[in-house]
Design an enzyme around this catalytic site. Structure first.
Site, mmCIF file in Angstrom:
data_model
loop_
_atom_site.group_PDB
_atom_site.id
_atom_site.type_symbol
_atom_site.label_atom_id
_atom_site.label_comp_id
_atom_site.label_asym_id
_atom_site.label_seq_id
_atom_site.Cartn_x
_atom_site.Cartn_y
_atom_site.Cartn_z
ATOM 1 N N ILE A 99 69.470 101.673 47.502
ATOM 2 C CA ILE A 99 69.584 101.252 48.908
ATOM 3 C C ILE A 99 69.304 102.431 49.844
ATOM 4 C CG2 ILE A 99 71.130 100.341 50.658
ATOM 5 C CD1 ILE A 99 72.592 98.887 48.356
ATOM 6 N N GLU A 120 70.107 103.689 52.733
ATOM 7 C CA GLU A 120 71.084 103.410 53.796
ATOM 8 C C GLU A 120 70.622 103.892 55.167
ATOM 9 O OE1 GLU A 120 71.866 104.657 50.908
ATOM 10 O OE2 GLU A 120 73.456 103.449 50.007
ATOM 11 N N ASP A 124 39.922 101.989 84.791
ATOM 12 C CA ASP A 124 39.394 102.004 86.155
ATOM 13 C C ASP A 124 38.737 103.346 86.398
ATOM 14 O OD1 ASP A 124 40.299 99.567 86.978
ATOM 15 O OD2 ASP A 124 42.228 100.319 87.676
ATOM 16 N N ASP A 155 45.613 98.286 88.649
ATOM 17 C CA ASP A 155 46.551 98.671 89.703
ATOM 18 C C ASP A 155 46.779 97.571 90.726
ATOM 19 O OD1 ASP A 155 44.029 98.760 90.761
ATOM 20 O OD2 ASP A 155 44.015 100.909 91.173
ATOM 21 N N ASP A 215 45.363 92.204 88.927
ATOM 22 C CA ASP A 215 45.131 92.761 87.601
ATOM 23 C C ASP A 215 46.178 92.313 86.578
ATOM 24 O OD1 ASP A 215 42.826 94.132 88.176
ATOM 25 O OD2 ASP A 215 43.858 95.954 88.807
ATOM 26 N N ASP A 262 69.901 113.608 52.721
ATOM 27 C CA ASP A 262 68.541 113.090 52.904
ATOM 28 C C ASP A 262 68.232 112.750 54.363
ATOM 29 O OD1 ASP A 262 67.183 113.264 50.602
ATOM 30 O OD2 ASP A 262 66.837 111.105 50.385
HETATM 31 P P1 ATP Z 1 38.062 101.053 90.693
HETATM 32 O O1 ATP Z 1 37.989 99.610 90.369
HETATM 33 O O2 ATP Z 1 37.501 101.933 89.654
HETATM 34 O O3 ATP Z 1 39.384 101.513 91.206
HETATM 35 P P2 ATP Z 1 36.966 100.914 93.383
HETATM 36 O O4 ATP Z 1 38.044 101.618 94.100
HETATM 37 O O5 ATP Z 1 35.567 101.169 93.833
HETATM 38 O O6 ATP Z 1 36.953 101.258 91.872
HETATM 39 P P3 ATP Z 1 37.772 98.515 94.623
HETATM 40 O O7 ATP Z 1 38.912 99.165 95.281
HETATM 41 O O8 ATP Z 1 37.884 97.132 94.104
HETATM 42 O O9 ATP Z 1 37.238 99.366 93.430
HETATM 43 O O10 ATP Z 1 36.557 98.569 95.673
HETATM 44 C C1 ATP Z 1 35.362 97.883 95.453
HETATM 45 C C2 ATP Z 1 34.371 98.169 96.541
HETATM 46 O O11 ATP Z 1 34.867 97.724 97.789
HETATM 47 C C3 ATP Z 1 34.102 99.661 96.742
HETATM 48 O O12 ATP Z 1 33.084 100.123 95.931
HETATM 49 C C4 ATP Z 1 33.713 99.719 98.211
HETATM 50 O O13 ATP Z 1 32.344 99.415 98.379
HETATM 51 C C5 ATP Z 1 34.532 98.614 98.822
HETATM 52 N N1 ATP Z 1 35.756 99.150 99.413
HETATM 53 C C6 ATP Z 1 36.707 99.908 98.829
HETATM 54 N N2 ATP Z 1 37.695 100.196 99.660
HETATM 55 C C7 ATP Z 1 37.398 99.600 100.826
HETATM 56 C C8 ATP Z 1 38.036 99.519 102.105
HETATM 57 N N3 ATP Z 1 39.187 100.101 102.340
HETATM 58 N N4 ATP Z 1 37.405 98.823 103.070
HETATM 59 C C9 ATP Z 1 36.235 98.218 102.835
HETATM 60 N N5 ATP Z 1 35.592 98.248 101.674
HETATM 61 C C10 ATP Z 1 36.143 98.935 100.676
#
Ligand code: ATP
Length: 867
Positions: free
Chosen positions: A281, A283, A325, A608, A612, A706
């Site tokens: 066993i 233990e 991401d 994030d 998601d 052990d």
């Molecule tokens: P990941 O997915 O790797 O975090 P990411 O930050 O580019 O990348 P999203 O945050 O979804 O992904 O943004 C997608 C697209 O939207 C960007 O590539 C940009 O063109 C546009 N975008 C990001 N932030 C803004 C914002 N604050 N206002 C307007 N357009 C934005």
């Protein structure tokens, strides 16, 4: 009593004794003391006594109790006492361990428990959700978890998912209206309830109930004690233990029968059966696995990977695909504006000129259509956005001067599906809609362009120029935002976003994290496929992926739209080659996880955003971002990265592999030692020799001498080659053929020297023989602890590289010496006086198996090297 939802906002505030400026921190503190923390008691926990008693409800312990009773009848009362003492000690240890493991899990839980934004003393602050009290004004935003029940005071298009309470999976619109009738929970649209998720919009809510006083608390209190969750490894060990118990019973019965056939007295025959049961066993096995896992998770937490689900520790070692991401995880998320394309030319930001109308409008768009701010030189909000404010500051202006006096009239917030955001302002007496976002989201909505010579209809040639410039920026890994505007009195919503005038492109750099390249290389070496998943443009993403080694020759990049057009079988065919997914939506992520899982992979996926969560749940290891992640994503994940860093995932994988390997080695150590004892007892019974060990001998070894080396093996540091091996096959259990062979061979080897010592002792008498066998077995197993630290030889790993194993050895030898040399212990442990020569034999014999095993390892290493 009137229900909260039936009161007006003013009545609610009055009843709670709070204003829109929130509670004072002093009042909040008082309320926290009075009403307690905002936490749910997850059913009733077992009391220490219940845990203690449950330690006896184990077939193996019952076998030991029977053994103790048999010992008593055979006149061996000391053995009985020792066995009972040991069982009790074992139960105490088990209880302490259980409580410690619970504490350790609690501390991990508190590391990953949600925060809440509240208004106190008129200021918005972030506090741990357990400190939220009745009367607090909570600010809810998309991605937040609702942590208490509350009445909505101000509503800005709030939508929540209340499925944990109502079972209804669609999002519901909330408002701050009055409700007079009595309605069921699902229709109380002016309330939010703890356990819901905010999927869209914003709201300010007055907390009306916390902790067990919430609607979900009422359900929780009805639930029974939360079931303890075991990891797959613990479950398979449990199964193994119950099988083992049955096998032990059968073999013990056989040995008993055999001894009787050999004309042994019944009581002596019974002692054989008892010795065998006790020998077999393991233990300490269960507690050792728990201890090693707990040490592993604490270590990971120190390295910024907080494990929320113990199962993840084991799965981490099997991860074969990591989908990550880009922004913030692989890159630094430190944006700096580079070049700007406006009026048909690419200029530096310093060249922006407020006297130029297009330039001025671009700056309006950059600064007003923006939710971030810079306080004391520190950006607050989205790094993409405060980079735009930095540009204005570089020109010598301050965003507050521009923003003060201009009121935002309407807005459609940014979301990663639409990839754009728009706001409405009155500029120069006219209503304007300002928009910014991804080029593919905006360019097709433009029908005019702000050209050098004024606004005119946009032509195909203009669009081609813009796209060409976008490609040029993107190929350099720059992130590009597109800006446009229009004059309009129309209501701003997703249906009225057309007819824009194109203003310009702003490119920004977001350098890869320094450690990303090395971490990606480690992943590849470890047989793990790293995949980039991003909302960014395909060309930008590919350029960054190339820089850090994710995108290699022959790989392909696809966009979310291209992915949508692929059938599952097409995706399955290509997936191993696709290393970049650009412009993805959260739904695309689920499809990617599923496709890899179809191929038998264990997939880790980062996320994030609020959307998601399903992909994080679907992945084998959902990884959330501790800094930038929404509470919803953290809730859905099984691991939270406190530094948002890709390299931390690789560290966690290495730790996961190491924990598993250490556990496996510790189990090999314990079981091979037990095998030695079993072989010795069976051999003695077959040859009708006296019983080689007393039950107390074996308990002493299994539980004391052990346990220590086993824990030390569990603390072994990761070996260099840990990341040069392929991921472990998740279906493969611990007891592989190789493992069983090693266990039997090493067990047999130790049994041979033990029986040799036994024979030497037998020349004097049975008591000396048994003492010598016991001492040799103990010492040989202590030496064997060094063999089981690694599959490599001790020369390769270094004797001193694990101090715990040296300490464990010293402690074990000390305990053995105590029993052998202190006369007071002799009757308890049935020890005979030993001569110097006998002790010399014991030391020599005990050392032999380790010498042989080490030589075998050195030979194996050399064969491998010469291959
Ligand atoms: P990941 O997915 O790797 O975090 P990411 O930050 O580019 O990348 P999203 O945050 O979804 O992904 O943004 C997608 C697209 O939207 C960007 O590539 C940009 O063109 C546009 N975008 C990001 N932030 C803004 C914002 N604050 N206002 C307007 N357009 C934005």
């Amino acid at each position: 009593m009137m229900n909260w939802y039936q009161l007006t906002k003013e009545q609610v505030l009055e009843k709670l004794g709070v204003t829109k400026d929130g509670l004072s921190s002093k009042k909040a503190e008082e309320l926290l003391q009075k009403n307690g923390e905002n936490v749910l008691q997850e059913g009733k926990r077992k009391t220490a006594l219940q845990v203690f008693l449950s330690q006896f409800a184990d077939l193996l312990v019952i076998i030991l109790i029977i053994a103790a009773i048999i010992s008593m009848f055979s006149g061996n009362i000391e053995s009985t006492i020792v066995i009972f003492a040991v069982i009790t000690l074992n139960a105490i240890l088990g209880t302490v361990q259980h409580i410690n493991a619970e504490k350790s899990l609690d501390s991990l839980k508190s590391l990953s428990s949600p925060n809440a934004k509240v208004i106190r003393d008129g200021q918005k602050i972030e506090i741990p959700s357990k400190e939220v009290v009745e009367g607090d004004m909570v600010v809810l935003e998309a991605g937040d978890l609702v942590v208490a029940d509350g009445r909505i005071i101000n509503n800005y298009s709030l939508q929540v998912n209340e499925s944990s309470l109502t079972g209804e999976s669609t999002n519901v619109d909330k408002n701050d209206d009055n409700i007079t009738a009595e309605v069921p929970l699902a229709d109380r649209t002016n309330m939010v309830y703890s356990g819901s998720l905010v999927t869209y919009g914003r709201a300010i809510v007055a907390v009306t109930g916390t902790g067990m006083n919430t609607e979900i608390g009422k359900i929780a209190s009805l639930m029974n004690a939360a079931k303890e969750k075991k990891t797959p490894l613990q479950e398979s060990l449990d199964k193994f233990s119950s099988k083992l118990a049955i096998i032990i019973l059968i073999i013990s019965a056989l040995v008993f029968g055999l001894s009787l056939l050999n004309h042994m007295a019944i009581l002596d025959a019974l002692m054989f059966a008892v010795a065998l049961a006790v020998a077999a066993i393991p233990e300490a096995l269960g507690s050792i696995v728990t201890i090693v896992q707990a040490i592993g998770t604490q270590k990971m937490a120190k390295e910024n990977a907080v494990i929320k689900d113990l199962k993840a520790v084991e799965s981490l070692g099997c991860v074969s695909v990591i989908c990550s991401d880009k922004t913030g995880t692989l890159t630094q998320n430190k944006m700096t504006v580079q070049k700007i394309y406006i009026n048909g030319e690419s200029i530096f930001e310093e060249e922006l000129d407020l006297n130029n109308q297009s330039h001025r409008y671009l700056l309006y768009d950059m600064v007003l259509n923006n939710d971030s701010s810079i306080v004391d030189g520190k950006g607050i909000g989205d790094p993409t956005e405060y980079a735009l404010l930095e540009t204005l500051r570089k020109l010598g202006y301050n965003e507050d001067d521009l923003r003060s006096g201009l009121k935002r009239l309407e807005e459609v917030p940014f979301d990663s599906d639409r990839k754009m955001m728009s706001t409405k302002y009155k500029l120069h007496g006219v209503n304007h809609i300002l928009t910014k976002g991804a080029i593919d989201a905006i360019l097709d909505r433009c029908d005019s362009i702000a050209a050098k010579d004024g606004v005119r209809p946009i032509t195909q040639a203009d669009k081609a120029d813009i796209l060409k410039q976008n490609t040029e920026y993107s190929e350099n890994g720059l992130r590009v935002l597109t800006f446009a505007y229009k004059e309009s009195d129309e209501e701003l919503n997703v249906n009225t976003e057309y007819g824009y005038t194109f203003l310009g492109l702003v490119s920004m750099i977001d350098p890869p994290r320094e450690e990303s390249k090395a971490a990606v290389a480690d992943a590849v070496r470890a047989g793990i496929k790293p995949v980039m998943i991003t909302g960014d443009h395909k060309i930008t993403a590919t350029a960054i992926a190339r820089q850090i080694g994710i995108f290699r020759e022959g790989d392909i990049a696809v966009t979310g739209m291209e992915l949508d057009a692929m059938s599952d079988s097409e995706l399955d065919q290509k997936i191993e080659k696709i290393s970049v997914y650009a412009r993805v939506s959260p739904e695309n992520k689920i499809r990617i996880v599923e496709a890899w899982q179809r191929k038998g992979n264990i997939v880790s996926m980062t996320g994030d955003g609020v959307n998601d969560a399903p992909a994080l749940k679907k992945a084998d290891i959902g990884v959330a971002m501790g800094i930038t992640g929404t509470e919803v994503s953290k809730d859905a994940a099984s691991m939270v990265l406190q530094d948002d860093n890709f390299a931390t995932i690789i560290k966690a994988v290495a730790n996961g592999r190491n924990v598993y390997r250490n556990i496996k080695n510790a189990i090999l150590f314990l079981l091979s030692g037990n095998m030695a004892a079993i072989f010795a007892v069976v051999y003695a019974s077959l040859l009708a020799l006296p019983v080689p060990f007393e039950a107390v001998h074996l308990l002493f070894i299994n539980l004391l001498t052990d346990s220590l080396p086993a824990i030390a093996i569990g603390m072994e540091k990761p070996e260099k080659d840990l990341l040069s091996q392929k991921p472990r096959d998740p279906k493969q259990g611990i007891l592989t053929k190789e493992f069983s062979t090693l266990m039997l061979l090493q067990g047999a080897l130790i049994a041979v020297v033990v029986m040799t010592a036994f024979y030497i002792g037998l020349q004097v008498n049975a008591a000396t023989a048994s003492t010598m066998a016991f001492a040799t077995l103990t010492l040989a197993r202590l030496f064997h602890g060094f063999n089981c630290r690694s599959k490599h030889s001790i020369f390769k790993i270094g004797l001193a590289s694990n101090v715990y194993s040296l300490l464990a050895f010293a402690a074990g030898v000390g305990l053995l010496a105590f029993v052998i040399f202190v006369p007071f212990m002799h009757p308890l442990f049935k020890i005979a006086e030993l001569t110097g020569a006998q002790i010399g034999f014991i030391a020599l014999l005990a050392f032999i198996p380790t010498v042989i095993i080490q030589i075998a390892k050195v030979i194996a290493e050399n064969i491998k090297k010469s291959k």
